[in-house]
Design a protein around this motif. Structure first.
Motif, short mmCIF file in Angstrom:
data_model
loop_
_atom_site.label_atom_id
_atom_site.label_comp_id
_atom_site.label_asym_id
_atom_site.label_seq_id
_atom_site.Cartn_x
_atom_site.Cartn_y
_atom_site.Cartn_z
N ILE A 134 0.86 -1.14 -0.09
CA ILE A 134 0.12 0.03 -0.09
C ILE A 134 0.76 1.13 0.06
CG2 ILE A 134 -1.67 1.36 1.38
CD1 ILE A 134 -2.83 -1.48 2.20
N GLU A 135 1.93 1.21 0.88
CA GLU A 135 2.86 2.34 0.90
C GLU A 135 3.47 2.72 -0.62
OE1 GLU A 135 6.23 1.91 3.77
OE2 GLU A 135 4.46 1.79 5.40
N LEU A 136 3.61 1.58 -1.49
CA LEU A 136 4.09 1.82 -2.68
C LEU A 136 2.92 2.22 -3.85
CD1 LEU A 136 6.50 -1.31 -3.19
CD2 LEU A 136 7.00 1.13 -2.76
N GLY A 137 1.73 2.39 -3.18
CA GLY A 137 0.54 2.85 -3.95
C GLY A 137 -0.31 1.87 -4.79
N HIS A 138 0.05 0.59 -4.36
CA HIS A 138 -0.84 -0.55 -4.99
C HIS A 138 -2.18 -0.80 -4.18
CE1 HIS A 138 2.43 -1.80 -7.59
NE2 HIS A 138 3.17 -1.65 -6.47
N TYR A 139 -3.33 -1.08 -4.84
CA TYR A 139 -4.36 -1.44 -4.06
C TYR A 139 -4.42 -2.76 -3.56
CZ TYR A 139 -9.41 -2.56 -3.20
OH TYR A 139 -10.49 -3.07 -2.67
N VAL A 140 -4.65 -3.06 -2.25
CA VAL A 140 -4.50 -4.29 -1.72
C VAL A 140 -5.87 -4.29 -0.83
CG1 VAL A 140 -3.45 -5.82 -0.11
CG2 VAL A 140 -2.14 -4.39 -1.39
N ASN A 141 -6.28 -6.09 -1.08
CA ASN A 141 -7.54 -6.45 -0.38
C ASN A 141 -7.07 -7.83 0.57
OD1 ASN A 141 -9.97 -6.97 0.83
ND2 ASN A 141 -10.67 -5.06 0.12
N VAL A 142 -7.11 -7.89 1.56
CA VAL A 142 -6.87 -9.00 2.26
C VAL A 142 -8.18 -9.78 2.82
CG1 VAL A 142 -5.81 -10.35 4.19
CG2 VAL A 142 -4.90 -8.13 3.39
N LEU A 143 -8.24 -11.01 2.22
CA LEU A 143 -9.68 -11.91 2.70
C LEU A 143 -9.07 -12.57 3.86
CD1 LEU A 143 -12.52 -12.62 1.95
CD2 LEU A 143 -11.50 -14.69 0.96
N THR A 144 -9.50 -12.62 4.99
CA THR A 144 -9.14 -13.36 6.16
C THR A 144 -10.30 -13.79 7.14
OG1 THR A 144 -7.88 -13.28 8.01
CG2 THR A 144 -8.57 -11.15 7.39
N PRO A 145 -10.26 -14.83 7.92
CA PRO A 145 -11.26 -15.17 8.75
C PRO A 145 -10.84 -14.24 10.08
CG PRO A 145 -9.76 -17.04 8.41
CD PRO A 145 -9.14 -15.87 7.35
N ALA A 146 -11.92 -13.79 10.74
CA ALA A 146 -11.54 -13.07 11.85
C ALA A 146 -12.81 -13.24 12.96
CB ALA A 146 -11.37 -11.43 11.47
N THR A 147 -12.25 -13.53 14.18
CA THR A 147 -13.59 -13.70 15.05
C THR A 147 -14.15 -12.38 15.59
OG1 THR A 147 -11.57 -14.34 16.38
CG2 THR A 147 -13.43 -15.91 16.68
N ASP A 148 -13.32 -11.41 15.62
CA ASP A 148 -13.52 -10.05 15.81
C ASP A 148 -13.54 -9.12 14.50
OD1 ASP A 148 -14.42 -7.68 17.17
OD2 ASP A 148 -13.23 -7.95 18.97
N GLU A 149 -14.50 -8.39 14.17
CA GLU A 149 -14.36 -7.58 13.06
C GLU A 149 -13.70 -6.06 13.43
OE1 GLU A 149 -16.44 -6.86 9.10
OE2 GLU A 149 -17.19 -8.38 10.52
N LYS A 150 -13.71 -5.92 14.95
CA LYS A 150 -13.00 -4.70 15.28
C LYS A 150 -11.36 -4.78 14.93
CE LYS A 150 -14.91 -3.83 19.23
NZ LYS A 150 -15.97 -4.87 19.41
N ASP A 151 -11.03 -5.92 14.82
CA ASP A 151 -9.43 -6.28 14.54
C ASP A 151 -8.97 -5.78 13.19
OD1 ASP A 151 -9.17 -6.96 17.39
OD2 ASP A 151 -9.71 -8.89 16.79
N LEU A 152 -10.07 -5.96 12.23
CA LEU A 152 -9.63 -5.90 11.01
C LEU A 152 -9.26 -4.53 10.51
CD1 LEU A 152 -12.34 -7.99 9.18
CD2 LEU A 152 -9.99 -8.61 9.67
N PRO A 153 -7.94 -4.22 9.93
CA PRO A 153 -7.79 -3.07 9.21
C PRO A 153 -8.51 -2.60 7.91
CG PRO A 153 -6.04 -4.81 8.57
CD PRO A 153 -7.01 -5.34 9.53
N SER A 154 -8.45 -1.46 7.44
CA SER A 154 -9.32 -0.98 6.37
C SER A 154 -9.15 -1.91 5.13
CB SER A 154 -9.11 0.32 6.34
OG SER A 154 -7.60 0.77 5.86
#
Lengths: 401, 181
Positions: free
Chosen positions: A29-49
């Motif tokens: 992302i720092e280099l200007g690319h678009y990134v999206n991570v698909l990940t399991p998560a027990t708590d949605e609040k932990d997830l970054p944008s």
């Protein structure tokens, strides 16, 4: 570039693979690319944008530790939705053979797909037995990355083929300015970081070696950092030393950096199952000299002892001897601090990410098209026009001529 | 009863045929992957030659080495343009890798040549991409071998007229001084 990354393990639970993905995504992302991570998560609040939730997880024993993973029918729908929304140029799966969103994504997508193998372990029986099912899916992965030559060897033994070796990175900037923790004397502290309840991290060896070291240096304290039960461990060591063992349970990554920085020496007594010594690089980035067991992975990170000291794996006597030597030799500590700075910069994510981008580039020149849904093997794909057109044989040679 | 048995037999044969067609389709896709990976390798090699020819014009390096590099590149460019996809002269590409290794040897300090940092980074990237493209190609070849070794595939000639692909080997070592760039 639009990059889709799939994390197999729960984002809410800290771990090596998750950390790798987080650092990789942030560097991209720092280099200007678009990134999206698909990940399991027990708590949605932990997830970054930049992350998308794939649902909650169940705990399963895997590779000597507990992996919280995810495998259910709803996950298929979610993964396909994510692929449609993302319109990715490259899809990067982590640990593609684990029963997780990674394998579901491998099943649901086609196009430029990269897979990273983190495990270096000979007992992945499940993978070997399931091979006939996995193989067709794994053939869709165009480039395979292993995080170390051990991980590469494990992968080739189980799945055949070949893999590119790109080491793990460390975010040096997160560690380099770490401050010594309050109440600790840097000159007289030895640090251990790692799960205390996992035998392969080697805490037992360290505790066996410590009495001798404590006797030699009366002011010395041992700082243990990591989740686990301390009381059980303390029973392994004489009562008179209990005062000199400090314990910090699970800590955030900022405090972890300070823990590394608080030691005169960082000890990594791991017994095996490590495919790469990321902890060593983190410690080196804070400027703390490293003493590690001579596992193949550690020997490589320390370049046979050039960037840190090595002792015989699972040998408490040798550990005690080396630790006493290193604690008494300020000159050598200073030398190792400098060497550690150089080494950790070589593995900084700003450099590793370039190698990963080169893989993306290479994969994109193999597969001229974007990542798309794979309709083959689905009724929809056999019957509808859009599914059928996707099955046509497309040869890249037209691009070359 | 007899009718039922025939129906079951037909069904089994149908399933078997479906399976064979699936394996054949998979093998076809694998062959396509090998072909595409081969084109990608050729492209990466051509790119590397192009970037290296920029490098041979810079005056910071030893004249003899620069001459050696431009000779190696010229031979490889000739090969690349003439015989794309059929050549077997991998020694030519090894030679380019070797000269790069000689230029960026262990004691070469990239930091001393700030003004050319961009170009040096490009060279490092090109060298890496050649290595990656070769690994990807060989990986694909090996997975074809694995499937074609099966007796079912051999017996029913599920590979059709596709030629057996072969692993390619040449020196793709990244120059020591460029390892961390």
């Amino acid at each position: 570039m639009r990059i889709g990354i799939v994390c197999p393990y729960d984002w809410s639970v800290p771990g090596g693979v998750k950390q790798h993905i987080q650092d990789l995504s942030e560097s991209l992302i720092e280099l200007g690319h678009y990134v999206n991570v698909l990940t399991p998560a027990t708590d949605e609040k932990d997830l970054p944008s930049y992350a998308t939730n794939a649902g909650s997880t169940i705990a399963l024993p895997y590779n000597g530790s507990i992996a919280r993973i995810k495998f259910d029918p709803a996950a298929f729908t979610r993964t396909r939705q994510w692929l449609r929304d993302g319109k990715f140029d490259v899809l990067h799966l982590h640990e593609p053979t684990s029963p997780s969103p990674s394998i579901i994504a491998a099943w649901s997508a086609r196009g430029p797909i990269v897979g990273t193998y983190h495990t270096a372990n000979d007992s992945m029986y499940a993978v070997k037995n399931m091979q006939f099912l996995l193989q067709p899916m794994m053939e869709k992965v165009i480039a395979r990355i292993a995080v170390s030559s051990e991980a590469r060897k494990t992968m080739i033994d189980h799945l055949g083929g070949d893999a590119i070796v790109i080491p793990n990175g460390v975010r040096v900037s997160n560690f380099v300015n770490a401050q010594v923790l309050d109440g600790f004397d840097k000159e007289n502290t030895v640090v251990f970081v790692g799960r205390l309840d996992e035998p392969r991290k080697g805490i037992d060896v360290l505790l066996k070696a410590m009495p001798e070291v404590f006797d030699k240096y009366p002011k010395l304290t041992l700082l243990l950092v990591g989740p686990g039960e301390i009381n059980e461990l303390l029973s392994q060591i004489d009562k008179k030393y209990h005062q000199r063992i400090k314990f910090k349970g699970f800590v955030t990554s900022e405090i972890k950096a300070s823990c590394y920085a608080s030691g005169a020496v960082y000890v990594a007594p791991n017994l095996g199952g490590e495919s790469f010594g990321i902890v060593l690089l983190e410690a080196m980035a804070t400027g703390t000299p490293v003493l590690a067991s001579d596992l193949p992975a550690f020997r490589k990170v320390l370049d046979e002892g050039k960037f840190g000291k090595l002792f015989k794996t699972n040998d408490a006597k040798d550990l005690a001897k080396s630790l006493i030597e290193l604690l008494g030799n300020k000159e050598e500590q200073k030398k190792l601090t400098q060497a550690g700075h150089i080494r950790s910069h070589q593995f900084d994510w700003s450099i590793i990410v370039r190698q990963i981008l080169d893989v993306y580039e290479a994969v994109r020149s193999v597969e001229g098209r974007n990542v798309r849904e794979d309709f083959r093997g689905q009724l929809y794909g056999r019957l509808t026009r859009s599914g059928r057109s996707d099955r046509k044989r497309v040869n890249n040679s037209t691009l070359t001529e | 009863m007899a009718m039922n048995n025939i129906l079951v037999a037909i069904f089994v044969v149908f399933l078997f045929a479906l399976y064979l067609s699936n394996v054949a389709g998979r093998l076809d896709r694998l062959h396509l992957k090998v072909e595409n990976a081969r084109h990608a390798l050729d492209r990466q090699l051509a790119l590397r030659s192009a970037i290296c020819s920029d490098l041979s014009g810079i005056e910071i390096f030893d004249v003899a080495l620069r001459q050696k590099l431009s000779n190696a590149i010229q031979t490889s460019i000739k090969e690349e343009s003439l015989l794309i996809h059929t050549r077997d002269e991998w020694a030519i590409e090894s030679a380019v890798s070797k000269v790069l290794g000689e230029i960026f040897h262990e004691s070469f300090d990239v930091k001393k040549h700030q003004e050319f940092e961009f170009l040096i980074k490009e060279v490092a990237g090109a060298a890496r991409r050649v290595q990656y493209a070769l690994t990807i190609f060989n990986d694909a070849v090996k997975s074809v071998h694995k499937v074609r070794k099966r007796w079912l595939v051999k017996g029913f000639r599920l590979y059709g007229r596709a030629k057996m692909p072969h692993v390619i080997e040449f020196d793709t070592a990244i120059p020591v001084a460029l390892l961390h760039y």
